[in-house]
Scaffold this motif. Structure first.
Motif, short mmCIF file in Angstrom:
data_model
loop_
_atom_site.label_atom_id
_atom_site.label_comp_id
_atom_site.label_asym_id
_atom_site.label_seq_id
_atom_site.Cartn_x
_atom_site.Cartn_y
_atom_site.Cartn_z
N ASN A 170 1.48 -8.35 -4.92
CA ASN A 170 0.29 -7.97 -4.16
C ASN A 170 0.41 -8.32 -2.68
O ASN A 170 0.03 -7.53 -1.81
N THR A 171 0.96 -9.49 -2.38
CA THR A 171 1.11 -9.87 -0.97
C THR A 171 2.16 -9.00 -0.27
O THR A 171 2.02 -8.68 0.91
N LEU A 172 3.20 -8.59 -1.00
CA LEU A 172 4.20 -7.69 -0.42
C LEU A 172 3.59 -6.32 -0.13
O LEU A 172 3.82 -5.73 0.94
N ILE A 173 2.83 -5.81 -1.08
CA ILE A 173 2.16 -4.50 -0.86
C ILE A 173 1.24 -4.59 0.35
O ILE A 173 1.22 -3.70 1.21
N ASN A 174 0.49 -5.69 0.44
CA ASN A 174 -0.43 -5.88 1.57
C ASN A 174 0.34 -5.97 2.88
O ASN A 174 -0.09 -5.41 3.90
N MET A 175 1.49 -6.68 2.87
CA MET A 175 2.28 -6.82 4.10
C MET A 175 2.76 -5.47 4.60
O MET A 175 2.64 -5.16 5.79
N TYR A 176 3.30 -4.65 3.70
CA TYR A 176 3.77 -3.32 4.10
C TYR A 176 2.60 -2.44 4.55
O TYR A 176 2.72 -1.67 5.51
N ALA A 177 1.47 -2.56 3.87
CA ALA A 177 0.30 -1.75 4.21
C ALA A 177 -0.24 -2.12 5.59
O ALA A 177 -0.55 -1.25 6.41
N VAL A 178 -0.32 -3.43 5.87
CA VAL A 178 -0.79 -3.90 7.17
C VAL A 178 0.15 -3.43 8.28
O VAL A 178 -0.29 -3.09 9.39
N SER A 179 1.44 -3.36 7.99
CA SER A 179 2.43 -2.89 8.96
C SER A 179 2.52 -1.36 9.00
O SER A 179 3.38 -0.80 9.70
N GLU A 180 1.63 -0.69 8.24
CA GLU A 180 1.54 0.78 8.18
C GLU A 180 2.82 1.42 7.66
O GLU A 180 3.13 2.56 7.99
N ASN A 181 3.56 0.67 6.84
CA ASN A 181 4.74 1.22 6.14
C ASN A 181 4.30 1.56 4.72
O ASN A 181 4.59 0.83 3.76
N MET A 182 3.59 2.67 4.60
CA MET A 182 3.00 3.01 3.31
C MET A 182 4.04 3.51 2.31
O MET A 182 3.79 3.48 1.09
N ALA A 183 5.19 3.94 2.79
CA ALA A 183 6.23 4.42 1.86
C ALA A 183 6.72 3.27 0.99
O ALA A 183 6.79 3.38 -0.25
N ASP A 184 7.07 2.12 1.61
CA ASP A 184 7.54 0.97 0.84
C ASP A 184 6.41 0.34 0.03
O ASP A 184 6.63 -0.15 -1.08
#
Length: 745
Positions: A117-131
Motif C-alpha cells: 500500500n505504501t509503495l502504491i501510494n508513493m508511485y501515485a503521489v509521484s504521478e507514476n500511475m503506470a507502476d
C-alpha cells in the motif's frame, strides 16, 4: 535513567525514546541524543527514530539513518519499509522510492499488504500511475487502503476515466473514496456527475458535503453552493473551516455581504472565528463587498497574522481605492513577499499613480525582490502612460536575461508600450517572438501600427490575423476602422464596416459608428456624417457628435459647428473640450462676443480647460511641461533654446499660425503664446538633454495644434533630429521636414 544506569536497559530506553519523539515541544535532535545513548538497540528503536524524522518533516535524515542501520547489520522488519517508502513519497523522490522498492523485493517484504500500500501510494503521489497500477494489479491481497491509494492517485492526476473504473470496481465504496471522486468531478467541470454521486451516497459525512459545495463553487455555481451549505447546516452536519472558506468565497463572488455576515455569525457561534485562514477569507469577503471598515476591524483584532493576512488587507484597501491606507499598511508590514510588492505596485498603476508605480518598482529592485508577471505588467503599463521608454526597454531586457516566459498578457503589454512610445520595430520583434498570441495581442498591434501612421501595414496584419484563423472581435474592428480614418480611406472603411455583420457576425456598436463618423468628417463629408449619426440604431454618445464638431472646425463649416457645439455643451455641460472647440470656432470667425459668452458660461459652470501637458524622458527621468511653464529647474536654458529655435524657424520660412490663439490680443502676444506651448518647451528641452541619433520622444495629453505641428516639422529639418510626438489621437514621426501623418490628422 543515565545516572541510575537504566538507560542501558533496552526496553526502558525504547519507551523513553518513543515518549520523546511523540512530544512536539522536544526537538528531534534531543531524541537522537537519547538514541545514541542506547547500547543494545533493536529494530523497534531504529524504526522509532526514523518515524520521528518523517513526522518532523526530515525525510532525508530517515533515509540516512536506514543506511546506518544496514551498516550496523540491524535487520529491517515489516514496519521499517512503510516508513522509508513514505519518506520517499514526502520527498517526491521516485529514484529513491524505486531503490527502496528494490530493497523491499530483495528482503522478501514485497507480499506484505502494508508495504504494498505504501509503495502504491508513493508511485501515485509521484504521478507514476503506470507502476502504481502494475503493483495494484499484481497484489495478491487488496484491502480498503489499497483501493483508496490507487483511486487517490488517479484523482490526483485528474484521470477521470481510470478513476471511475477503479471506483466502480471497489467492493466497498467508503466516504473517503466517494468524496475524492466528487472533488475530482468538480475540478473536471463534471458537476452533474458529482451531484449524482453525492445523491447516491447512503451516508454523507462532512467531507462529502464539503466536496460537493466546493464543486459548485469551483464551477461558479455560487447560488447552488450556498443552497447546499444551508441544507448541510439544516441537517446538523458539523462545519469546519474548509467548507466555511468555500462558502465565503461564494459570497465574495456574488457580492452578497449580508449572507457573508450571517456565515460570520455562524462561525463565531461554533467557535472557529480565530482560525487564521478563516480570518483571511472574512477580510477578503468584507473588502471585496466594499465593507472595508469591517475588514479593518477584523484585521486589527486578529491575534495571529500571517503573510496572507497582511496581503489580503493590503489588497482590500487598494480594491476600495484607499491608496494612502494601503501604502501606510505596506510600510508597516513586518515582512514583504513578492505578492505584497506586486499588490502595491499594481494598485498604484490601477489608480493612475504611474510615477509612484515606477518609484516603488525601483525600490523593489534595491531590496533584491524578483518581480512576478503581474508586477512587470503593471510597471510596463506605467511606462506606457509616462512614455518612460528607457525603463520599459530595461524591463524587456530583464525578461530576456532571466528567460521569463512571455505569455499573451505580458507580450501584449510590451507591444502596447512599444507602439505607444513610437517604437514599431520593437513591437514587431516582440510579436514575432511570442509563441502564443491572443486576440488582444493582434488588436494591440493593428491599432498601434495605425496610430504610428503605418496604415497599410496595419491592414496587412488584419489580413494575416484572419489567415491565421483568429476571429476578429469588436475591438479589432475599432482598430481597423481607426486605421482607415488615420489616412482617410473612406471606401476601405465602408467595406470593413459592412463586413462586420455580413462576414464576421459582429454587431456594430456606438464606437464603430463613431469611427465611421470621424472617418467621413475628416474627409470633409460632413453632411453624410451627420446623416449617419441620425440613422444610428442606438442613441449616439457625445464622443460621436464631438468627432463631427472637430471635423467642422477643421473644414471651416462654422454654421454646423456652432449648432453642434451648442447642442453638446447642453448635453454635457461639464465637458471642457466641447466649450473650447465652440470657442475656437467662434474665434476663427472673429466673433469675440460669442467667445466671451462661451468662456463666461464655462466660468459660471465651473468648467476648467484641461491645460496642455507634454512629457519627455531624458536619462531615465520623466520631465513634465505645461503651456507657459516656468517651474522647470532648467527653464533659463530652455528659454534660451526657444529663442534660438524661433530664429532658425524663421530662416526655414516658418510663420506662426496666430489663428490658433483664440484670444483678442495683438499678433506679437499671440506669437509669444504659441512659442510657449508645452510641446515646444519639451522639444527645446529634448534638444538640450539628448544627442543625435536618439529621437526626441514626447507625449502630449491633447491634440497637437497646427502651429506646433508645422514647427516640429521644420525643427526636425533645421536640427537634423527625429522628433516623435504622441498626442491624444495618434503618433507624429517628424523627420527632415515631413511628418508620418502626411498632413492628415
Amino acid at each position: 535513567m543515565v545516572l541510575t544506569g537504566f538507560i542501558k536497559d533496552t526496553f526502558a530506553a525504547s519507551r523513553l525514546l518513543k515518549f520523546s519523539t511523540e512530544l512536539p515541544f522536544i526537538h528531534v535532535d534531543y531524541s537522537l541524543y537519547i538514541f545514541n545513548l542506547i547500547e543494545n538497540s533493536n529494530g523497534f528503536i531504529w524504526n522509532t527514530m526514523m518515524r520521528a524524522y518523517v513526522q518532523r518533516n526530515c525525510p532525508q535524515k530517515a533515509l540516512f539513518m536506514y543506511k546506518s542501520m544496514l551498516e550496523e547489520n540491524m535487520g529491517p522488519d515489516y514496519y521499517t519499509y512503510p516508513l522509508l517508502v513514505h519518506a520517499c513519497a514526502v520527498r517526491l523522490s521516485q529514484i529513491e522510492g524505486k531503490q527502496m522498492h528494490s530493497h523491499v523485493f530483495k528482503m522478501g517484504f514485497d507480499l506484505d499488504v502494508y508495504v504494498q500500500n505504501t509503495l502504491i501510494n508513493m508511485y501515485a503521489v509521484s504521478e507514476n500511475m503506470a507502476d502504481a497500477r502494475k503493483l495494484f494489479d499484481e497484489s495478491p491481497c487488496l484491502d480498503l487502503v489499497t483501493w483508496n491509494s490507487i483511486l487517490g492517485g488517479y484523482v490526483q492526476t485528474a484521470n477521470v476515466e481510470e478513476a471511475s473504473y477503479i471506483y466502480d470496481r471497489m467492493p466497498v465504496k467508503n466516504t473517503i473514496a466517494s468524496s475524492s471522486m466528487i472533488a475530482m468531478f468538480g475540478k473536471a467541470g463534471l458537476v452533474t456527475e458529482a451531484c449524482h454521486l453525492f445523491d447516491d451516497m447512503p451516508e454523507k459525512e462532512m467531507a462529502s458535503w464539503s466536496a460537493v459545495i466546493s464543486c459548485y463553487e469551483q464551477n461558479e455555481m455560487f447560488n447552488e453552493a450556498l443552497a447546499m451549505f444551508t441544507k448541510m447546516n439544516a441537517n446538523g452536519i458539523k462545519l469546519d473551516e474548509v467548507v466555511v472558506i468555500t462558502v465565503l468565497s461564494a459570497c465574495t463572488n456574488l457580492l452578497i455581504v449580508q449572507t457573508g455576515k450571517m456565515v460570520h455569525g455562524l462561525v463565531a457561534k461554533i467557535g472557529i472565528e480565530t482560525y487564521v485562514n478563516l480570518q483571511n477569507a472574512l477580510i477578503h469577503m468584507y473588502s471585496s463587498c466594499g465593507e472595508i471598515m469591517a475588514a479593518q476591524s477584523l484585521f486589527n483584532a486578529a491575534h495571529l497574522l500571517n503573510q496572507i493576512t497582511w496581503n489580503t488587507m493590503l489588497s482590500g484597501y487598494l480594491r476600495c481605492g484607499l491608496v494612502d491606507n494601503a501604502k501606510a499598511l505596506f510600510d508597516s508590514m513586518p515582512e514583504k513577499d513578492v505578492i505584497s510588492w506586486s499588490a502595491m505596485i499594481s494598485g498604484y498603476a490601477q489608480h493612475d499613480c504611474f510615477s509612484e508605480t515606477l518609484a516603488l518598482f525601483q525600490e523593489m529592485q534595491r531590496f533584491g525582490v524578483k518581480p512576478d508577471e503581474t508586477t512587470l505588467v503593471s510597471v510596463i503599463s506605467a511606462c506606457t502612460h509616462l512614455a518612460a521608454l528607457d525603463l520599459g526597454k530595461w524591463i524587456h531586457a530583464y525578461i530576456r536575461k532571466n528567460s521569463l516566459k512571455v505569455n499573451p498578457i505580458l507580450g501584449t503589454t510590451l507591444i502596447d508600450m512599444y507602439v505607444k512610445c513610437g517604437c514599431v520595430d520593437n513591437a514587431m520583434e516582440v510579436f514575432r517572438g511570442m509563441p502564443e498570441k491572443g486576440i488582444s495581442t493582434w488588436n494591440a498591434l493593428i491599432l498601434g501600427l495605425a496610430m504610428n501612421g503605418l496604415v497599410e501595414k496595419s491592414l496587412h496584419m488584419f489580413s494575416e490575423m484572419k489567415s491565421c484563423e483568429v476571429a476578429p472581435n469588436e475591438i479589432t474592428f475599432v482598430a481597423v476602422l481607426g486605421a482607415c480614418r488615420h489616412m482617410g480611406l473612406v471606401e476601405e472603411g465602408r467595406r470593413h464596416f459592412n463586413s462586420m455583420i455580413q462576414e464576421h457576425k459582429v454587431e456594430p456598436n456606438v464606437k464603430h459608428y463613431g469611427c465611421m463618423v470621424d472617418l467621413l468628417g475628416r474627409a470633409g463629408m460632413l453632411k453624410e456624417a451627420e446623416e449617419l449619426i441620425k440613422s444610428m440604431p442606438m442613441t449616439p454618445d457625445v464622443s460621436t457628435w464631438g468627432a463631427l464638431l472637430g471635423a467642422c472646425k477643421k473644414h471651416g463649416n462654422h454654421e454646423m459647428g456652432e449648432r453642434i457645439g451648442r447642442m453638446l455643451i447642453e448635453l454635457q455641460p461639464d465637458h471642457d473640450g466641447f466649450h473650447v472647440l465652440l470657442s475656437n470656432i467662434c474665434a476663427s470667425r472673429g466673433n469675440w462676443n460669442d467667445v466671451l459668452d462661451v468662456r463666461g458660461t464655462m466660468m459660471r459652470r465651473g468648467v476648467v480647460k484641461t491645460p496642455g501637458c507634454s512629457i519627455i524622458e531624458a536619462n531615465g527621468i520623466v520631465h513634465e511641461f505645461l503651456a507657459g511653464d516656468k517651474t522647470h529647474p532648467m527653464i533659463q536654458e530652455i528659454e534660451k533654446k526657444l529663442d534660438e529655435m524661433a530664429t532658425r524657424l524663421k530662416m526655414e520660412g516658418y510663420a506662426p499660425e496666430t489663428n490658433e490663439v483664440s484670444l483678442d490680443i495683438d499678433v506679437e502676444e499671440k506669437e509669444t503664446a504659441l512659442l510657449k506651448h508645452s510641446e515646444k518647451l519639451a522639444i527645446a528641452f529634448g534638444l538640450i538633454s539628448t544627442s543625435p541619433p536618439t529621437p526626441i520622444r514626447i507625449m502630449k495629453n491633447l491634440r497637437i495644434c497646427n502651429d506646433c505641428h508645422t514647427a516640429a516639422k521644420l525643427i526636425s529639418k533645421a536640427y537634423n533630429r527625429v522628433i516623435v510626438v504622441r498626442d491624444r489621437h495618434r503618433f507624429h514621426h517628424f523627420n527632415n521636414g515631413s511628418c508620418s501623418c502626411l498632413e492628415y490628422w
